[in-house]
Design a protein around this motif. Structure first.
Motif, PDB file in Angstrom:
ATOM      1  N   GLY A  87       0.785  -1.222   0.000  1.00 38.12           N
ATOM      2  CA  GLY A  87       0.000   0.000   0.000  1.00 38.12           C
ATOM      3  C   GLY A  87       0.816   1.270   0.000  1.00 38.12           C
ATOM      4  O   GLY A  87       1.905   1.313  -0.566  1.00 38.12           O
ATOM      5  N   PRO A  88       0.261   2.322   0.642  1.00 36.53           N
ATOM      6  CA  PRO A  88       0.817   3.665   0.511  1.00 36.53           C
ATOM      7  C   PRO A  88       2.315   3.740   0.787  1.00 36.53           C
ATOM      8  O   PRO A  88       3.019   4.483   0.112  1.00 36.53           O
ATOM      9  CB  PRO A  88       0.052   4.473   1.561  1.00 36.53           C
ATOM     10  CG  PRO A  88      -1.238   3.753   1.714  1.00 36.53           C
ATOM     11  CD  PRO A  88      -0.953   2.307   1.476  1.00 36.53           C
ATOM     12  N   LEU A  90       4.675   1.652   0.208  1.00 37.05           N
ATOM     13  CA  LEU A  90       5.452   1.220  -0.955  1.00 37.05           C
ATOM     14  C   LEU A  90       5.479   2.321  -2.004  1.00 37.05           C
ATOM     15  O   LEU A  90       6.500   2.586  -2.638  1.00 37.05           O
ATOM     16  CB  LEU A  90       4.842  -0.039  -1.557  1.00 37.05           C
ATOM     17  CG  LEU A  90       5.312  -1.374  -0.981  1.00 37.05           C
ATOM     18  CD1 LEU A  90       4.682  -2.520  -1.750  1.00 37.05           C
ATOM     19  CD2 LEU A  90       6.828  -1.477  -1.056  1.00 37.05           C
ATOM     20  N   LEU A  91       4.325   2.948  -2.186  1.00 38.21           N
ATOM     21  CA  LEU A  91       4.221   4.058  -3.125  1.00 38.21           C
ATOM     22  C   LEU A  91       5.223   5.146  -2.724  1.00 38.21           C
ATOM     23  O   LEU A  91       5.923   5.719  -3.553  1.00 38.21           O
ATOM     24  CB  LEU A  91       2.790   4.601  -3.045  1.00 38.21           C
ATOM     25  CG  LEU A  91       2.150   5.168  -4.302  1.00 38.21           C
ATOM     26  CD1 LEU A  91       2.289   4.228  -5.465  1.00 38.21           C
ATOM     27  CD2 LEU A  91       0.675   5.455  -4.030  1.00 38.21           C
ATOM     28  N   ASP A  92       5.276   5.395  -1.410  1.00 36.09           N
ATOM     29  CA  ASP A  92       6.208   6.369  -0.852  1.00 36.09           C
ATOM     30  C   ASP A  92       7.646   6.026  -1.203  1.00 36.09           C
ATOM     31  O   ASP A  92       8.408   6.856  -1.679  1.00 36.09           O
ATOM     32  CB  ASP A  92       6.095   6.349   0.678  1.00 36.09           C
ATOM     33  CG  ASP A  92       5.331   7.540   1.189  1.00 36.09           C
ATOM     34  OD1 ASP A  92       4.932   8.364   0.348  1.00 36.09           O
ATOM     35  OD2 ASP A  92       5.153   7.639   2.412  1.00 36.09           O
ATOM     36  N   GLU A 103       7.425  -8.518  -2.830  1.00 35.21           N
ATOM     37  CA  GLU A 103       6.485  -8.732  -1.735  1.00 35.21           C
ATOM     38  C   GLU A 103       6.832  -9.991  -0.951  1.00 35.21           C
ATOM     39  O   GLU A 103       7.105 -11.028  -1.531  1.00 35.21           O
ATOM     40  CB  GLU A 103       5.073  -8.883  -2.298  1.00 35.21           C
ATOM     41  CG  GLU A 103       4.359  -7.571  -2.505  1.00 35.21           C
ATOM     42  CD  GLU A 103       2.982  -7.793  -3.118  1.00 35.21           C
ATOM     43  OE1 GLU A 103       2.263  -8.698  -2.664  1.00 35.21           O
ATOM     44  OE2 GLU A 103       2.659  -7.067  -4.074  1.00 35.21           O
TER      45      GLU A 103
END
Lengths: 128, 510
Positions: A87-88, A90-92, A103
């Protein structure tokens, strides 16, 4: 000269698994291993490896913090995030400059997983 | 008056997510491809389309930014897996269905990000969908060939063939039904089928009709029909060795499929009849609509190839008609003018009745940029024109065929350009040095407008003004081996001319 990798993970067992993969499948040399973010930064600085793998949930300094520091100091650093957290965050990490991610769980018993891991690392090495 | 909250969110189906975060629905995409529609204005944002809350919207923006930045060096499956919206709920609360979104990257010719196709599908029936997609894809390929065959042959000939095929298939059907009704022996036996009566067996007569249909269909390029006829022939042939009700049933089905296929062609034929090649675009749109309708039941993956090939064919075929071309550019000019509060009369002229629309297709991109620029920069506002004592604003697109080359001339009677002003602006923008500007004649100075980065605007407008359009036009023309010229007189207007080598087949008839 084989490529070098620094492996950072708070689980000794996973460090061992990852080390074996990098040595046996990828033909890497493991330059060092660390168990928290602060070690990650120091080990990167000391070894300047071709690749550093980064767990995200770790004591002292977490993976996100560590890769931020590493990339500030070494903008060319190749950081591969290996984490069960999705989620977020990882995006970061990718926005901050991590090259890619894998993963968890680490399923080295599965052909698909190994193939994906291998091509991910190869992609990263190809990138400048 | 307040806007009614109407989340028009997606049901199962397909939409295009553009790099700027806006959404184009399948129907709009189809209309754009067929040249019969335009993108919605104002653009529909993904966040609104899916009704994302602020937190989700922020994440989505972040993801889009990452996609834009990293789509070349980070594998698509990794990027797609991080898309903040993986699943949506459609329908009313009681029977809300979970719909999975599958993101797939569409690349432009340079490998950059052209868009993301998003397929919204029911996650539970993936397997069946994959099969359906493959079937649809194959059928689509064949159908596309049918359409091309319809376009390639004169309507009378195709009409005669289709009538002939209908007659033969009716005869075959009658023969088969009669034999089924009167067959000797037990159910499932095929003995009588190959017993000659009146010199020929029912099987032979069937075979003859099918064979004729197959041969003719192949000759006209109706590969779909030919393939189904071939299949029927094979099944009939197998009835020499294999008996049994299932085998007979399969042949009955094949005959029905053949009849349906011929009927389909007749319907497609009706769509074209009497309207010339312009109707091609309508036919392709009809096919595209069918594909889009089917898309809801299809999984992510290979929806793009058939869609892309269809879009390409639409473009190619649509360009076959001069009437279509005129309308296309007129629509463009009128739409832009409307948006800018301008009025322009658009005309198309030609020195010959024998237009090679292919020339337009080759430089379509250039024409679009030039026309856009003319309306935006060349044509004055009605009030300005009135003040200057000028009449109706005009843009003319002229096709001039010469022995060995073709000219596409585009002229307006707008404000024109002053070479000295253009040169000074070019120097301001750092596109050339003052000395260089000095050395250019008027034609050379006007040519500066084709340089990348040249713009007279301080800020990019919606229509043009980024200083790229005319540079792209020049590149497009150069890529096709042509030349692009510009002439202008301040106050009187501007003319562009695209010179292209002739690509006709004039030497064929000596």
């Amino acid at each position: 000269m084989p490529k070098s990798v620094v492996i950072v993970d708070d689980s000794k067992f996973q460090i061992m698994q990852l080390g074996r993969f990098f040595v046996e499948v990828m033909g890497f040399a493991v330059a060092a291993t660390g168990e928290n973010g602060e070690e990650a930064v120091e080990l990167y600085r000391a070894n300047r490896p071709d690749l550093i793998t980064m767990d995200l949930t770790m004591p002292k300094l977490d993976g996100r913090g560590a890769l931020t520091k590493i990339l500030e100091e070494f903008p060319d650093a190749r950081v591969l995030v290996i984490s069960a957290v999705k989620g977020p965050i990882l995006l970061d990490c990718l926005t901050l400059g991590a090259k890619s991610y894998i993963e968890k769980p680490l399923r080295f018993d599965k052909e698909d997983f190994v193939r994906d891991f291998k091509s991910t690392v190869e992609d990263i090495l190809r990138s400048p | 008056m307040g806007m009614e909250a109407s989340p028009e969110g997606p049901g199962p189906g397909f939409f295009l997510l553009r790099p700027d975060g806006t959404v184009l629905l399948a129907g709009e995409l189809a209309a754009l491809a067929a040249g019969t529609g335009s993108a919605p204005a104002p653009a529909r944002a993904f966040r609104d389309y899916l009704g994302l809350n602020p937190e989700q919207a922020a994440l989505f923006d972040k993801w889009m930014e990452l996609v834009r930045k990293r789509n070349r060096d980070l594998r698509w499956d990794k990027l797609a897996a991080l898309a903040p919206v993986q699943e949506i709920r459609a329908g009313r609360d009681g029977d809300a269905a979970r719909i999975r979104l599958s993101y797939r990257k569409l690349e432009d010719a340079q490998g950059g990000l052209a868009g993301i196709s998003v397929l919204a599908g029911d996650a539970s029936t993936g397997q069946a969908m994959a099969r359906q997609l493959e079937e649809e894809r194959q059928r689509h390929q064949l159908e596309l060939r049918d359409v091309l065959a319809l376009a390639a042959n004169p309507p009378e000939t195709v009409g005669a063939f289709l009538e002939d095929a209908r007659g033969r298939l009716d005869a075959a059907r009658g023969e088969w039904d009669a034999w089924l009704a009167s067959r000797p022996g037990a159910r499932g036996e095929v003995r009588g089928l190959w017993e000659a009566r009146d010199g020929e067996s029912p099987g032979q007569r069937l075979f003859r009709e099918l064979h004729m249909v197959k041969g003719n269909a192949g000759a006209f390029g109706f590969e779909n029909l030919a393939a189904v006829a071939q299949e029927s022939e094979d099944l009939l042939e197998s009835l020499k060795r294999e008996a049994g009700e299932p085998a007979l049933g399969r042949f009955t089905q094949a005959l029905a499929a053949l009849g349906a296929q011929a009927g389909e062609l007749r319907r497609a034929m009706k769509l074209i009849a009497g309207e010339g090649q312009e109707a091609m675009a309508r036919i392709l749109k009809w096919k595209l609509d069918r594909l889009v309708a089917a898309a809801g039941a299809l999984p992510a993956g290979s929806l793009e190839p058939p869609l892309r090939s269809l879009v390409e064919s639409t473009r190619r075929l649509a360009f076959l008609s001069p009437a279509y071309l005129a309308r296309k550019y007129r629509n463009l000019v009128e739409r832009i003018a409307r948006n800018l509060g301008k009025q322009v009369a658009f005309r198309v002229a030609s020195n010959t009745g024998d237009i090679h629309p292919e020339s337009f297709a080759r430089v379509d991109e250039a024409l679009v940029h030039i026309l856009r620029n003319m309306v935006d920069h060349g044509i004055e506002l009605p009030s300005e024109r009135a003040a200057a004592g000028k009449g109706e604003a005009e843009i003319e697109l002229e096709y001039v065929a010469e022995e060995d080359r073709i000219f596409l001339r585009i002229r307006d009677n707008g404000r024109g350009m002053d070479p000295a002003v253009i040169a000074a602006r070019g120097v301001d923008l750092g596109l050339l040095t003052p000395a260089e500007a000095e050395s250019l004649d008027d034609v050379g100075k006007l040519g500066i407008i084709f340089r990348e980065g040249f713009t007279t605007r301080r800020e990019a407008g919606l229509i043009s003004g980024r200083g790229l359009g005319l540079a792209l036009a020049a590149r497009c023309v150069a890529d096709r081996g042509g030349n692009l010229y510009v002439y202008s007189r301040p106050g009187e207007g501007t003319r562009f001319a695209i010179e292209l080598p002739h690509v006709g087949q004039k030497s064929l008839d000596g």
